[in-house]
Design a protein around this motif. Sequence first.
Motif, short mmCIF file in Angstrom:
data_model
loop_
_atom_site.label_atom_id
_atom_site.label_comp_id
_atom_site.label_asym_id
_atom_site.label_seq_id
_atom_site.Cartn_x
_atom_site.Cartn_y
_atom_site.Cartn_z
N GLY A 189 -32.62 27.78 -37.36
CA GLY A 189 -31.52 28.03 -38.44
C GLY A 189 -30.45 27.01 -38.46
O GLY A 189 -30.54 26.11 -37.63
N VAL A 190 -29.37 27.14 -39.06
CA VAL A 190 -28.22 26.31 -39.10
C VAL A 190 -27.59 26.60 -37.66
O VAL A 190 -26.96 25.37 -37.18
CB VAL A 190 -27.30 26.79 -40.21
N VAL A 219 -27.54 26.89 -48.72
CA VAL A 219 -28.28 27.39 -47.66
C VAL A 219 -29.78 27.02 -48.03
O VAL A 219 -30.79 27.17 -47.14
CB VAL A 219 -27.71 28.63 -47.07
N PHE A 224 -31.69 24.26 -47.09
CA PHE A 224 -31.67 23.84 -45.69
C PHE A 224 -32.75 24.52 -45.02
O PHE A 224 -33.19 25.75 -44.91
CB PHE A 224 -30.55 24.56 -44.90
N VAL A 284 -23.16 23.34 -44.52
CA VAL A 284 -24.38 23.22 -45.54
C VAL A 284 -24.07 23.82 -46.73
O VAL A 284 -23.66 25.12 -46.96
CB VAL A 284 -25.40 24.30 -44.58
N ASP A 314 -19.84 30.83 -36.69
CA ASP A 314 -20.44 30.66 -37.99
C ASP A 314 -19.79 31.24 -39.14
O ASP A 314 -19.07 32.31 -38.96
CB ASP A 314 -21.71 31.50 -37.76
N GLU A 366 -22.32 27.49 -45.87
CA GLU A 366 -22.39 27.88 -44.29
C GLU A 366 -21.61 26.72 -43.72
O GLU A 366 -21.70 25.54 -44.10
CB GLU A 366 -23.76 28.20 -43.95
N ASP A 381 -19.85 32.24 -43.16
CA ASP A 381 -20.83 32.20 -44.34
C ASP A 381 -19.97 32.52 -45.65
O ASP A 381 -19.05 33.10 -45.71
CB ASP A 381 -21.83 33.35 -44.22
N HIS A 388 -33.32 27.83 -42.83
CA HIS A 388 -32.07 28.64 -42.82
C HIS A 388 -32.53 29.98 -42.63
O HIS A 388 -33.34 30.65 -43.03
CB HIS A 388 -31.17 28.88 -44.01
#
Length: 168
Positions: free
Chosen positions: A84-85, A101, A104, A98, A134, A117, A136, A107
């Motif tokens: 993931g990120v 997402v 990506f 990002v 993190d 994100e 979002d 993700h």
Amino acid sequence: MSTWQAPAAAGGVPALYAALARSYAALVEGERDFIANAANLAALVYHGLPELNWAGCYLLRGADLVLGPFQGKPACVRIGPGRGVCGAAAARRTALIVPDVQAFPDHIACDPDSRSELVVPVLAPGGRLLGVFDLDSPRPARFDAADRDGIQELVARWVAASEPPPGP
Ligand code: SME
């Protein structure tokens, strides 16, 4: 009872982060607990910044990132190395913005509403990886360099204010 209030946005994004940094300094004053200070950082950011649907941390536990204090909907608990990120930011030890997402690779979609994100690595003095922070958003391209810099500053204050968790 908490007397904290979300800072006004007058003065633009840098002023908003400066106000959040002042609020956070007051929240951590006299407190060295890493998890308690993480919890208030997540709450401060989630309620202080517009257009977020999740804010919080994943903490390094062995090789995995494991869910820590956060605000928002329940999230995936464990993120494997490099996944993931969050895993990418941890592996590269660099912040990742990002804008989309869905574009990506790998993700991890904890909440289908998330569209963009920002993930910032959490590093102890000396460079040991402690986890990631993190953010979002349901809005595509919500985060820019000013957000990255502001969140990095807040994360640095969290680490500086707190007793780091024991190492491996
Ligand atoms: N989006 C993250 C997973 C964590 S949730 O967003 C809370 C990722 O891909 O690393």
